[in-house]
Design a protein around this motif. Structure first.
Motif, PDB file in Angstrom:
ATOM      1  N   LYS A 115       0.831  -1.210   0.000  1.00 60.28           N
ATOM      2  CA  LYS A 115       0.000   0.000   0.000  1.00 60.28           C
ATOM      3  C   LYS A 115       0.869   1.265   0.000  1.00 60.28           C
ATOM      4  O   LYS A 115       0.530   2.257  -0.642  1.00 60.28           O
ATOM      5  CB  LYS A 115      -0.923   0.008   1.220  1.00 60.28           C
ATOM      6  N   SER A 116       1.996   1.203   0.704  1.00 59.94           N
ATOM      7  CA  SER A 116       2.904   2.349   0.753  1.00 59.94           C
ATOM      8  C   SER A 116       3.493   2.655  -0.618  1.00 59.94           C
ATOM      9  O   SER A 116       3.704   3.824  -0.970  1.00 59.94           O
ATOM     10  CB  SER A 116       4.032   2.089   1.760  1.00 59.94           C
ATOM     11  N   LEU A 117       3.777   1.606  -1.397  1.00 64.84           N
ATOM     12  CA  LEU A 117       4.271   1.817  -2.761  1.00 64.84           C
ATOM     13  C   LEU A 117       3.281   2.655  -3.560  1.00 64.84           C
ATOM     14  O   LEU A 117       3.668   3.574  -4.293  1.00 64.84           O
ATOM     15  CB  LEU A 117       4.491   0.474  -3.466  1.00 64.84           C
ATOM     16  N   LEU A 118       1.984   2.339  -3.401  1.00 65.43           N
ATOM     17  CA  LEU A 118       0.947   3.091  -4.114  1.00 65.43           C
ATOM     18  C   LEU A 118       0.843   4.509  -3.585  1.00 65.43           C
ATOM     19  O   LEU A 118       0.811   5.471  -4.356  1.00 65.43           O
ATOM     20  CB  LEU A 118      -0.400   2.368  -3.966  1.00 65.43           C
ATOM     21  N   THR A 119       0.814   4.651  -2.266  1.00 65.48           N
ATOM     22  CA  THR A 119       0.666   5.967  -1.650  1.00 65.48           C
ATOM     23  C   THR A 119       1.798   6.908  -2.033  1.00 65.48           C
ATOM     24  O   THR A 119       1.586   8.105  -2.267  1.00 65.48           O
ATOM     25  CB  THR A 119       0.612   5.827  -0.117  1.00 65.48           C
ATOM     26  N   ARG A 120       3.024   6.367  -2.113  1.00 64.97           N
ATOM     27  CA  ARG A 120       4.185   7.215  -2.422  1.00 64.97           C
ATOM     28  C   ARG A 120       4.395   7.431  -3.919  1.00 64.97           C
ATOM     29  O   ARG A 120       5.370   8.051  -4.322  1.00 64.97           O
ATOM     30  CB  ARG A 120       5.442   6.581  -1.820  1.00 64.97           C
ATOM     31  N   GLY A 121       3.498   6.926  -4.736  1.00 65.69           N
ATOM     32  CA  GLY A 121       3.603   7.161  -6.176  1.00 65.69           C
ATOM     33  C   GLY A 121       4.691   6.360  -6.854  1.00 65.69           C
ATOM     34  O   GLY A 121       5.238   6.778  -7.868  1.00 65.69           O
ATOM     35  N   GLN A 122       4.996   5.177  -6.319  1.00 65.10           N
ATOM     36  CA  GLN A 122       6.064   4.361  -6.887  1.00 65.10           C
ATOM     37  C   GLN A 122       5.566   3.322  -7.889  1.00 65.10           C
ATOM     38  O   GLN A 122       6.367   2.593  -8.458  1.00 65.10           O
ATOM     39  CB  GLN A 122       6.833   3.647  -5.757  1.00 65.10           C
ATOM     40  N   VAL A 123       4.241   3.247  -8.099  1.00 63.79           N
ATOM     41  CA  VAL A 123       3.687   2.260  -9.031  1.00 63.79           C
ATOM     42  C   VAL A 123       3.249   2.963 -10.317  1.00 63.79           C
ATOM     43  O   VAL A 123       2.486   3.939 -10.281  1.00 63.79           O
ATOM     44  CB  VAL A 123       2.503   1.512  -8.403  1.00 63.79           C
ATOM     45  N   LEU A 124       3.757   2.471 -11.429  1.00 59.55           N
ATOM     46  CA  LEU A 124       3.380   2.995 -12.737  1.00 59.55           C
ATOM     47  C   LEU A 124       2.568   1.950 -13.489  1.00 59.55           C
ATOM     48  O   LEU A 124       2.924   0.765 -13.508  1.00 59.55           O
ATOM     49  CB  LEU A 124       4.611   3.358 -13.564  1.00 59.55           C
ATOM     50  N   VAL A 125       1.474   2.375 -14.107  1.00 58.14           N
ATOM     51  CA  VAL A 125       0.699   1.507 -14.995  1.00 58.14           C
ATOM     52  C   VAL A 125       0.772   2.113 -16.377  1.00 58.14           C
ATOM     53  O   VAL A 125       0.353   3.245 -16.593  1.00 58.14           O
ATOM     54  CB  VAL A 125      -0.768   1.395 -14.534  1.00 58.14           C
ATOM     55  N   ASN A 126       1.382   1.364 -17.296  1.00 59.29           N
ATOM     56  CA  ASN A 126       1.606   1.891 -18.659  1.00 59.29           C
ATOM     57  C   ASN A 126       2.307   3.241 -18.614  1.00 59.29           C
ATOM     58  O   ASN A 126       1.933   4.201 -19.297  1.00 59.29           O
ATOM     59  CB  ASN A 126       0.291   1.993 -19.433  1.00 59.29           C
ATOM     60  N   ASP A 127       3.343   3.317 -17.745  1.00 66.65           N
ATOM     61  CA  ASP A 127       4.191   4.509 -17.578  1.00 66.65           C
ATOM     62  C   ASP A 127       3.482   5.701 -16.955  1.00 66.65           C
ATOM     63  O   ASP A 127       3.994   6.817 -16.995  1.00 66.65           O
ATOM     64  CB  ASP A 127       4.807   4.928 -18.929  1.00 66.65           C
ATOM     65  N   ARG A 128       2.326   5.487 -16.342  1.00 62.97           N
ATOM     66  CA  ARG A 128       1.623   6.558 -15.627  1.00 62.97           C
ATOM     67  C   ARG A 128       1.519   6.198 -14.148  1.00 62.97           C
ATOM     68  O   ARG A 128       1.161   5.075 -13.818  1.00 62.97           O
ATOM     69  CB  ARG A 128       0.210   6.778 -16.175  1.00 62.97           C
ATOM     70  N   MET A 129       1.818   7.154 -13.281  1.00 64.06           N
ATOM     71  CA  MET A 129       1.691   6.913 -11.851  1.00 64.06           C
ATOM     72  C   MET A 129       0.242   6.615 -11.497  1.00 64.06           C
ATOM     73  O   MET A 129      -0.675   7.312 -11.953  1.00 64.06           O
ATOM     74  CB  MET A 129       2.171   8.133 -11.064  1.00 64.06           C
ATOM     75  N   GLU A 130       0.029   5.566 -10.710  1.00 66.20           N
ATOM     76  CA  GLU A 130      -1.326   5.191 -10.311  1.00 66.20           C
ATOM     77  C   GLU A 130      -1.356   4.878  -8.815  1.00 66.20           C
ATOM     78  O   GLU A 130      -0.519   4.128  -8.324  1.00 66.20           O
ATOM     79  CB  GLU A 130      -1.796   3.968 -11.106  1.00 66.20           C
ATOM     80  N   LYS A 131      -2.316   5.493  -8.095  1.00 65.76           N
ATOM     81  CA  LYS A 131      -2.386   5.310  -6.639  1.00 65.76           C
ATOM     82  C   LYS A 131      -3.657   4.610  -6.177  1.00 65.76           C
ATOM     83  O   LYS A 131      -3.756   4.230  -5.014  1.00 65.76           O
ATOM     84  CB  LYS A 131      -2.296   6.670  -5.934  1.00 65.76           C
ATOM     85  N   ALA A 132      -4.639   4.460  -7.048  1.00 64.31           N
ATOM     86  CA  ALA A 132      -5.924   3.891  -6.648  1.00 64.31           C
ATOM     87  C   ALA A 132      -5.808   2.382  -6.441  1.00 64.31           C
ATOM     88  O   ALA A 132      -5.399   1.657  -7.344  1.00 64.31           O
ATOM     89  CB  ALA A 132      -6.990   4.188  -7.696  1.00 64.31           C
ATOM     90  N   TYR A 133      -6.197   1.913  -5.252  1.00 64.08           N
ATOM     91  CA  TYR A 133      -6.127   0.479  -4.949  1.00 64.08           C
ATOM     92  C   TYR A 133      -6.975  -0.332  -5.932  1.00 64.08           C
ATOM     93  O   TYR A 133      -6.604  -1.436  -6.332  1.00 64.08           O
ATOM     94  CB  TYR A 133      -6.644   0.202  -3.530  1.00 64.08           C
ATOM     95  N   ASN A 134      -8.142   0.229  -6.319  1.00 65.91           N
ATOM     96  CA  ASN A 134      -9.063  -0.545  -7.141  1.00 65.91           C
ATOM     97  C   ASN A 134      -8.952  -0.223  -8.634  1.00 65.91           C
ATOM     98  O   ASN A 134      -9.856  -0.523  -9.407  1.00 65.91           O
ATOM     99  CB  ASN A 134     -10.502  -0.321  -6.673  1.00 65.91           C
ATOM    100  N   PHE A 135      -7.834   0.396  -9.030  1.00 63.85           N
ATOM    101  CA  PHE A 135      -7.638   0.645 -10.456  1.00 63.85           C
ATOM    102  C   PHE A 135      -7.667  -0.685 -11.201  1.00 63.85           C
ATOM    103  O   PHE A 135      -6.997  -1.648 -10.827  1.00 63.85           O
ATOM    104  CB  PHE A 135      -6.303   1.356 -10.708  1.00 63.85           C
ATOM    105  N   GLN A 136      -8.456  -0.744 -12.277  1.00 68.11           N
ATOM    106  CA  GLN A 136      -8.654  -2.011 -12.985  1.00 68.11           C
ATOM    107  C   GLN A 136      -7.576  -2.229 -14.042  1.00 68.11           C
ATOM    108  O   GLN A 136      -7.444  -1.462 -14.990  1.00 68.11           O
ATOM    109  CB  GLN A 136     -10.029  -2.027 -13.653  1.00 68.11           C
ATOM    110  N   LEU A 137      -6.804  -3.274 -13.849  1.00 66.33           N
ATOM    111  CA  LEU A 137      -5.788  -3.669 -14.824  1.00 66.33           C
ATOM    112  C   LEU A 137      -6.401  -4.590 -15.861  1.00 66.33           C
ATOM    113  O   LEU A 137      -7.231  -5.439 -15.540  1.00 66.33           O
ATOM    114  CB  LEU A 137      -4.633  -4.391 -14.120  1.00 66.33           C
ATOM    115  N   GLU A 138      -5.984  -4.433 -17.104  1.00 66.93           N
ATOM    116  CA  GLU A 138      -6.483  -5.263 -18.195  1.00 66.93           C
ATOM    117  C   GLU A 138      -5.326  -6.013 -18.845  1.00 66.93           C
ATOM    118  O   GLU A 138      -4.157  -5.607 -18.716  1.00 66.93           O
ATOM    119  CB  GLU A 138      -7.207  -4.395 -19.235  1.00 66.93           C
ATOM    120  N   PRO A 139      -5.623  -7.122 -19.529  1.00 60.40           N
ATOM    121  CA  PRO A 139      -4.557  -7.864 -20.218  1.00 60.40           C
ATOM    122  C   PRO A 139      -3.733  -6.953 -21.125  1.00 60.40           C
ATOM    123  O   PRO A 139      -4.287  -6.122 -21.852  1.00 60.40           O
ATOM    124  CB  PRO A 139      -5.334  -8.904 -21.026  1.00 60.40           C
TER     125      PRO A 139
END
Length: 282
Positions: free
Chosen positions: A24-48
């Motif tokens: 959760k801290s990785l998300l809160t601190r902006g360390q997670v990128l989805v398709n090169d965009r920072m994403e913080k929402a726990y329930n962000f829907q990932l697709e194949p």
């Protein structure tokens, strides 16, 4: 990735060496990128086909934001958690740092022509979840269908006195005075129709903590309606408060859930309630 999943669930499944809080801290601190965009929402829907990247150096520390953090950003919208004390957008008399100005600078780091647009506002001293659009078209689309688009909009309010009813509904017609103060009229169609629902979470003789849900979204609606029932929001001198048990206005926009204007998916964002709101009940 090969199948659909919510972002937090995916990270918990793949980052097996990390605890749930660490993920959760990785998300809160902006360390997670989805398709090169920072994403913080726990329930962000990932697709194949989506690519998830973890930056071990926190991006949040480098962000020049004052009084806000980004919860979600895509090509159409930005969702933020705004601190109490930060203006949403400057007024004619004020030229302070605002959420709007900071986000405009943020989007222009990648495109000098980029702009953002205000969809709705939070009062300066109200904290919590707020949405901006990245184009005028999306802004108009959201505003014109706001009642249908927004599925949940709830607040936490710390109010004066012991609210007797466990839950209730407040309905009136709101008008604005010459001094820019909103007030209620009980006469039908005498102003803008406003409906507020509330549920008591905690209370004692001096204070009550309420969950407040807006059926309509009018200027200062919750603040006026709390005064109407004899329980003004703590710290809200404009609408009858006489106490200051916490050093801020006792109002926080906790949840915003809505249908995304282009992809049609339901997104839900929650900003944790300020710990100070619970201090009168300890």
């Amino acid at each position: 990735m090969k199948e659909s999943a919510e972002l937090l669930a995916f990270l918990l499944q793949t980052q097996t060496k990390l605890s749930r809080n660490s993920v959760k801290s990785l998300l809160t601190r902006g360390q997670v990128l989805v398709n090169d965009r920072m994403e913080k929402a726990y329930n962000f829907q990932l697709e194949p086909g989506f690519t998830v990247t973890i930056r071990r150096e926190g991006a949040e520390q480098k962000a020049p934001f004052i009084g806000l953090s980004i919860l979600h950003e895509d090509d159409d919208i930005i969702i933020i958690n705004k601190d109490a004390g930060l203006l949403s957008i400057a007024s004619e008399k004020e030229n302070d740092v605002t959420a709007y100005r900071q986000l405009m600078a943020h989007v222009r780091t990648s495109d000098p022509r980029a702009r953002i647009f205000v969809v709705h506002r939070l009062d300066r001293d109200t904290s919590g979840v707020m949405m901006f659009a990245k184009s005028e078209q999306i802004q108009q689309q959201l505003q014109n269908a706001w009642q249908e688009t927004v599925l949940e909009r709830s607040y936490i309010a710390l109010v004066e006195g012991e609210v007797k009813r466990q839950e209730g509904k407040i309905e009136s017609w709101l008008q604005e005075s010459s001094t820019l103060k909103m007030y209620s009229s009980s006469r039908p169609n005498d102003g803008l129709h406003a409906i507020t629902h509330y549920k008591k979470l905690q209370s004692n003789k001096q204070f009550s903590l309420l969950e407040v849900r807006l059926e309509t979204g009018r200027k200062n609606q919750i603040r006026v309606h709390m005064q109407d029932i004899g329980h003004p929001i703590v710290g809200d001198k404009k609408y009858g408060s006489k106490s200051r048990v916490i050093p801020r206005l006792g109002l926080h926009a906790r949840i915003l859930a809505f249908t995304h204007p282009t992809i049609g998916k339901i997104l839900r964002f929650e900003a944790q309630s300020p710990k100070s709101f619970f201090s009168p009940f300890r």
